[in-house]
Enzyme design. Structure first.
Site, PDB file in Angstrom:
ATOM      1  N   LYS A  82     -22.542 -18.000 -42.668  1.00 30.54           N
ATOM      2  CA  LYS A  82     -21.525 -17.574 -42.121  1.00 30.54           C
ATOM      3  C   LYS A  82     -20.172 -17.858 -42.033  1.00 30.54           C
ATOM      4  O   LYS A  82     -19.112 -17.218 -41.943  1.00 30.54           O
ATOM      5  CB  LYS A  82     -21.949 -16.609 -40.728  1.00 30.54           C
ATOM      6  CG  LYS A  82     -22.178 -17.633 -39.795  1.00 30.54           C
ATOM      7  CD  LYS A  82     -22.465 -16.840 -38.641  1.00 30.54           C
ATOM      8  CE  LYS A  82     -22.846 -17.745 -37.404  1.00 30.54           C
ATOM      9  NZ  LYS A  82     -21.703 -18.616 -36.859  1.00 30.54           N
ATOM     10  N   ASP A  83     -20.317 -19.423 -42.227  1.00 33.68           N
ATOM     11  CA  ASP A  83     -18.973 -20.031 -42.093  1.00 33.68           C
ATOM     12  C   ASP A  83     -18.360 -20.176 -43.438  1.00 33.68           C
ATOM     13  O   ASP A  83     -17.021 -20.759 -43.675  1.00 33.68           O
ATOM     14  CB  ASP A  83     -19.301 -21.414 -41.612  1.00 33.68           C
ATOM     15  CG  ASP A  83     -19.548 -21.305 -40.060  1.00 33.68           C
ATOM     16  OD1 ASP A  83     -19.282 -20.609 -39.462  1.00 33.68           O
ATOM     17  OD2 ASP A  83     -20.153 -22.589 -39.739  1.00 33.68           O
ATOM     18  N   ARG A 130     -15.997  -9.848 -33.608  1.00 33.28           N
ATOM     19  CA  ARG A 130     -16.992  -8.921 -34.026  1.00 33.28           C
ATOM     20  C   ARG A 130     -18.027  -8.480 -32.857  1.00 33.28           C
ATOM     21  O   ARG A 130     -18.444  -7.143 -32.743  1.00 33.28           O
ATOM     22  CB  ARG A 130     -17.758  -9.416 -35.179  1.00 33.28           C
ATOM     23  CG  ARG A 130     -19.199  -8.904 -35.503  1.00 33.28           C
ATOM     24  CD  ARG A 130     -19.839  -9.659 -36.471  1.00 33.28           C
ATOM     25  NE  ARG A 130     -20.533 -10.920 -35.761  1.00 33.28           N
ATOM     26  CZ  ARG A 130     -21.486 -10.967 -34.977  1.00 33.28           C
ATOM     27  NH1 ARG A 130     -22.291 -10.040 -34.735  1.00 33.28           N
ATOM     28  NH2 ARG A 130     -21.890 -12.212 -34.390  1.00 33.28           N
ATOM     29  N   ARG A 131     -18.426  -9.477 -31.894  1.00 31.02           N
ATOM     30  CA  ARG A 131     -19.453  -9.316 -30.926  1.00 31.02           C
ATOM     31  C   ARG A 131     -18.764  -8.356 -29.976  1.00 31.02           C
ATOM     32  O   ARG A 131     -19.359  -7.654 -29.168  1.00 31.02           O
ATOM     33  CB  ARG A 131     -19.855 -10.593 -30.283  1.00 31.02           C
ATOM     34  CG  ARG A 131     -21.084 -11.375 -31.390  1.00 31.02           C
ATOM     35  CD  ARG A 131     -21.309 -12.887 -30.751  1.00 31.02           C
ATOM     36  NE  ARG A 131     -22.450 -13.288 -31.643  1.00 31.02           N
ATOM     37  CZ  ARG A 131     -22.347 -14.423 -31.877  1.00 31.02           C
ATOM     38  NH1 ARG A 131     -21.583 -15.399 -31.264  1.00 31.02           N
ATOM     39  NH2 ARG A 131     -23.523 -14.835 -32.487  1.00 31.02           N
ATOM     40  N   ARG A 152     -15.313 -20.819 -26.465  1.00 30.72           N
ATOM     41  CA  ARG A 152     -15.483 -21.745 -27.460  1.00 30.72           C
ATOM     42  C   ARG A 152     -16.508 -22.647 -27.079  1.00 30.72           C
ATOM     43  O   ARG A 152     -16.849 -22.808 -25.814  1.00 30.72           O
ATOM     44  CB  ARG A 152     -14.308 -22.114 -28.016  1.00 30.72           C
ATOM     45  CG  ARG A 152     -13.362 -21.478 -29.214  1.00 30.72           C
ATOM     46  CD  ARG A 152     -12.701 -22.378 -30.319  1.00 30.72           C
ATOM     47  NE  ARG A 152     -13.879 -23.000 -31.052  1.00 30.72           N
ATOM     48  CZ  ARG A 152     -13.550 -24.112 -31.907  1.00 30.72           C
ATOM     49  NH1 ARG A 152     -12.225 -24.298 -32.038  1.00 30.72           N
ATOM     50  NH2 ARG A 152     -14.305 -24.645 -32.346  1.00 30.72           N
ATOM     51  N   ARG A 158     -21.512 -23.373 -23.974  1.00 19.27           N
ATOM     52  CA  ARG A 158     -21.702 -22.041 -23.894  1.00 19.27           C
ATOM     53  C   ARG A 158     -22.704 -21.459 -22.832  1.00 19.27           C
ATOM     54  O   ARG A 158     -22.301 -20.765 -21.900  1.00 19.27           O
ATOM     55  CB  ARG A 158     -21.958 -20.982 -25.136  1.00 19.27           C
ATOM     56  CG  ARG A 158     -20.759 -21.201 -26.018  1.00 19.27           C
ATOM     57  CD  ARG A 158     -20.874 -20.552 -27.323  1.00 19.27           C
ATOM     58  NE  ARG A 158     -19.816 -20.950 -28.418  1.00 19.27           N
ATOM     59  CZ  ARG A 158     -19.351 -19.945 -29.211  1.00 19.27           C
ATOM     60  NH1 ARG A 158     -19.693 -18.741 -29.405  1.00 19.27           N
ATOM     61  NH2 ARG A 158     -18.494 -20.324 -30.104  1.00 19.27           N
ATOM     62  N   CYS A 249     -13.638 -14.636 -42.020  1.00 19.36           N
ATOM     63  CA  CYS A 249     -14.980 -14.824 -41.018  1.00 19.36           C
ATOM     64  C   CYS A 249     -14.595 -14.806 -39.944  1.00 19.36           C
ATOM     65  O   CYS A 249     -15.484 -14.849 -39.022  1.00 19.36           O
ATOM     66  CB  CYS A 249     -15.956 -16.000 -41.610  1.00 19.36           C
ATOM     67  SG  CYS A 249     -14.997 -17.520 -41.334  1.00 19.36           S
TER      68      CYS A 249
END
Length: 336
Positions: A82-83, A130-131, A152, A158, A249
């Site tokens: 995805k990166d 997106r989330r 981040r 997190r 992305c």
């Protein structure tokens, strides 16, 4: 290079990157019979403290690895798929896309809460537009009151926000927690019907130089043994959708190509749910504003792609439909 000289695998330094690269290294040792050493490389995305949406997401974790490949400092590199920017450099080839991990997003919340049980005003951390878009849309549609907070950092950072009480919950990728052996910290798995993952989420990309030498060609052939055709077709369709939307992305785009007869058993965690004869692939896409007030969400189903071009076409077709429904206006600055 002697036959048994180690293959050099370029990897980011994060705990997650090292874990997934270590797993790939073990697989490459099995198929090549050669030792593999990890070469740690620091990327711009690892050192910048800015939010990904500000530094432009696309390629920030990838460029330094690709530069090391092109300079011949490493023989191949492992990326979180995805990166990867959607445009593939001519000098490099995706030699393998191994079997995908669980593509879902998950919640790690205080007091073992599920997403729908979070209290009114709960603060939910994520660095992903997106989330944010999909969680806010779901919350609005189901009478939940949440505040999405941009964060981040690595998994420890997190989860630490929840442990310290600064946030009520954080959203992470199931695949990453699986790969570092911490999936038991998850308090809720978010169905892909609630939150579509990032294009390529849960998949890895093994990249190396285009075979200009016999050694390069032999390495490409060996790595190809790790390729999973279904995973490659799925992520190719997802990334084709992303590219056709001209989105980087860090854009609020979710996409998932799956095989509907298998999807429910796989979501239940049954990795052996592959006894079906699968003839169709479903591709779903979503674009939304981070506040979740506007979403464009569509899906299409077609024969399982047998070629790269067929997978690309599936993504382009759905993107075209989404653009006619107004997706372009929801992505902020479009990547060029």
């Amino acid at each position: 290079m002697s036959e048994q000289s180690p293959l050099r695998l370029g990897t980011r330094r994060s705990k997650l990157a090292m874990a997934q690269s270590g797993q790939v290294a073990d697989a490459v040792r099995r198929v090549t019979g050669r030792p593999v050493e990890l070469v740690e490389i620091t990327t711009y995305g690892d050192t910048s403290r800015e939010h990904l949406a500000q530094i432009g997401g696309t390629g920030v974790f990838v460029t330094a690895l690709r530069d090391a490949l092109l300079r011949g400092e490493v023989d191949f590199a492992v990326h979180s798929l995805k990166d990867l920017p959607t445009a593939q450099p001519e000098e490099l080839v995706l030699a393998a896309v191994p079997v995908r991990e669980d593509p879902r997003d998950v919640i790690v919340a205080r007091d073992a809460l599920k997403f729908t049980d979070l209290p009114s005003g709960a603060r939910v951390g994520t660095g992903s537009p997106r989330r944010m878009a999909q969680l806010n849309a779901y919350a609005r549609g189901h009478g939940l009151d949440i505040e999405t907070v941009p964060i981040r950092g690595n998994i420890d950072t997190r989860v630490g926000y929840v442990r310290s009480g600064e946030l009520d919950a954080v959203v992470l990728a199931a695949a990453g927690l699986n790969r570092i052996g911490r999936i038991d910290e998850v308090t809720d798995f978010l169905s892909v019907d609630t939150v579509l993952p990032a294009p390529g989420q849960g998949a890895l990309a093994i990249e190396c130089r285009v075979g200009n030498t016999a050694q390069d060609a032999a390495l490409i052939a060996a790595l190809a043994e790790l390729d999973d055709p279904f995973t490659r077709a799925a992520v190719t369709a997802e990334r084709s959708l992303l590219a056709a939307l001209e989105a980087g992305c860090s854009a609020p785009v979710g996409a998932l190509a799956d095989l509907p007869p298998l999807s429910a058993p796989l979501e239940r965690g049954d990795p052996h749910a592959d006894g079906h004869v699968v003839k169709e692939m479903r591709l779903r896409g979503v674009v939304g504003t981070p506040d979740g007030r506007t979403l464009v969400q569509l899906s299409t189903t077609g024969p399982v792609p047998e070629t790269h071009d067929q997978a690309m076409a599936l993504g382009r077709e759905l993107a075209a439909e989404m653009l006619t429904k107004g997706a372009a206006g929801l992505m902020g600055e479009r990547a060029h």
